[in-house]
Enzyme design. Structure first.
Site, PDB file in Angstrom:
ATOM      1  N   PRO A   1     -44.824  39.941  -0.523  1.00  0.00           N
ATOM      2  CA  PRO A   1     -43.200  40.915   0.850  1.00  0.00           C
ATOM      3  C   PRO A   1     -42.906  39.265   0.556  1.00  0.00           C
ATOM      4  O   PRO A   1     -43.014  38.078   0.821  1.00  0.00           O
ATOM      5  CB  PRO A   1     -44.438  40.671   2.125  1.00  0.00           C
ATOM      6  CG  PRO A   1     -46.098  40.561   1.773  1.00  0.00           C
ATOM      7  CD  PRO A   1     -46.344  39.877   0.588  1.00  0.00           C
ATOM      8  N   GLU A   2     -41.872  39.949  -0.241  1.00  0.00           N
ATOM      9  CA  GLU A   2     -40.372  38.907  -0.164  1.00  0.00           C
ATOM     10  C   GLU A   2     -39.063  39.439   0.682  1.00  0.00           C
ATOM     11  O   GLU A   2     -39.441  40.147   1.827  1.00  0.00           O
ATOM     12  CB  GLU A   2     -40.231  39.202  -1.566  1.00  0.00           C
ATOM     13  CG  GLU A   2     -40.960  38.794  -2.618  1.00  0.00           C
ATOM     14  CD  GLU A   2     -40.091  39.113  -4.062  1.00  0.00           C
ATOM     15  OE1 GLU A   2     -39.132  38.156  -4.879  1.00  0.00           O
ATOM     16  OE2 GLU A   2     -41.239  39.312  -5.200  1.00  0.00           O
TER      17      GLU A   2
END
Length: 267
Positions: free
Chosen positions: A2-3
DNA sequence: CTGGATTCCTGCTTGC
DNA sequence: TGCAAGCAGGAATCCA
């Protein structure tokens, strides 16, 4: 992993819970709480006054208190009906709300963590600029790279400089800007810095529109996958053809991270 | 200060 | 077929 786009997608998915009150919080692993500036009980009966994102961090605001989550590389944060059964392994925190929902924080590899914060400014004091704001400009990127000998990719991943870029979007942005990930940051021209700042914004914006990238683990607030993995041009495409020139894409470890690029398009 | 290496963790993939 | 080794990576920490 998750960015920024994935956290932004989660944030948008849970925003409809703003205004509801926390009934109780279940913590299954105490060591998942990485920072504790107040007792968890203080949040009982408090109203969620906002949800937010800073870099890769997801924020729940409860008046003067902040409940902050980092999803590491395998973390998930999603909503379920409070009475529904969920036997997913590695669920570390469950937040029961008075609107009939429960918020689940789950992280297999536990690279993430939960932070109970009062002093938000101090907590984010060392965080870099938000790449989708006007603070992130060609000049900013150009100036911050002067004199730096690290690969430009390593600099993109440094959260103290730019907040929210991870391995996937670093590779994709560098491809779009036609810059090799192992190019020394200090050697970027102003033109290249401009192209790269634009490319970062473009890639992140497009990914948010596609509700993030699900390479393996990512799910949004409703446990659904994103779509941006279909648009990836270099990440995970080792030895496949460059979509622009047909050359076989290269994979090389740069700054300790698997990196993907086109040896012909990127200079 | 800079830059590089190390560490944490689990599960999927690879190779014998 | 089965099992062990390899690999993935965000960010803190440590060391030169």
């Amino acid at each position: 992993m998750p960015e920024l786009p994935e956290i932004e997608t989660i944030k948008r998915g849970i925003v409809n819970n703003v205004g509801s009150k926390i009934k109780s919080i279940e913590v299954n692993r105490l060591d998942i709480i990485k920072r504790q500036e107040f007792e968890l009980d203080l949040l009982y009966n408090e109203t969620i006054t906002g949800v937010g994102r800073r870099g890769k961090y997801l924020l729940l605001t409860l008046g003067e208190y902040f409940l902050i989550f980092h999803l590491g590389m395998s973390g998930r944060f999603y909503i379920l009906d409070a009475d529904s059964e969920d036997n997913t392994p590695h669920i570390h925190v469950i937040i029961y709300l008075d609107n009939g929902n429960k918020l689940i924080y789950q992280d297999t590899r536990r690279f993430g963590g939960v932070f109970l914060v009062r002093d938000l400014v101090k907590f984010f004091a060392k965080m870099g600029v938000e790449p989708l704001t006007d603070d992130f400009t060609a000049d900013y990127l150009y100036n911050i790279t002067r004199g730096r000998k690290i690969p430009i990719k390593s600099l993109l991943l440094d959260q103290r400089i730019i907040a929210g870029i991870g391995n996937i979007y670093a590779d994709e942005s560098l491809f779009l800007a036609k810059i090799r990930p192992d190019k020394k940051a200090g050697l970027l021209t102003l033109t290249e810095a401009a192209a790269l700042s634009v490319a970062v914004k473009e890639v992140l914006t497009r990914s948010i529109e596609e509700r993030g990238t699900t390479f393996r683990d990512f799910r949004d607030g409703y446990n659904k996958t994103g779509n941006y993995q279909k648009m990836l041009k270099v990440y995970g495409r080792t030895n496949e053809s460059c979509l622009d020139c047909g050359t076989s894409l290269t994979r090389r470890v740069i700054g300790g991270r698997a990196s993907h690029f086109c040896p012909d398009c990127q200079k």
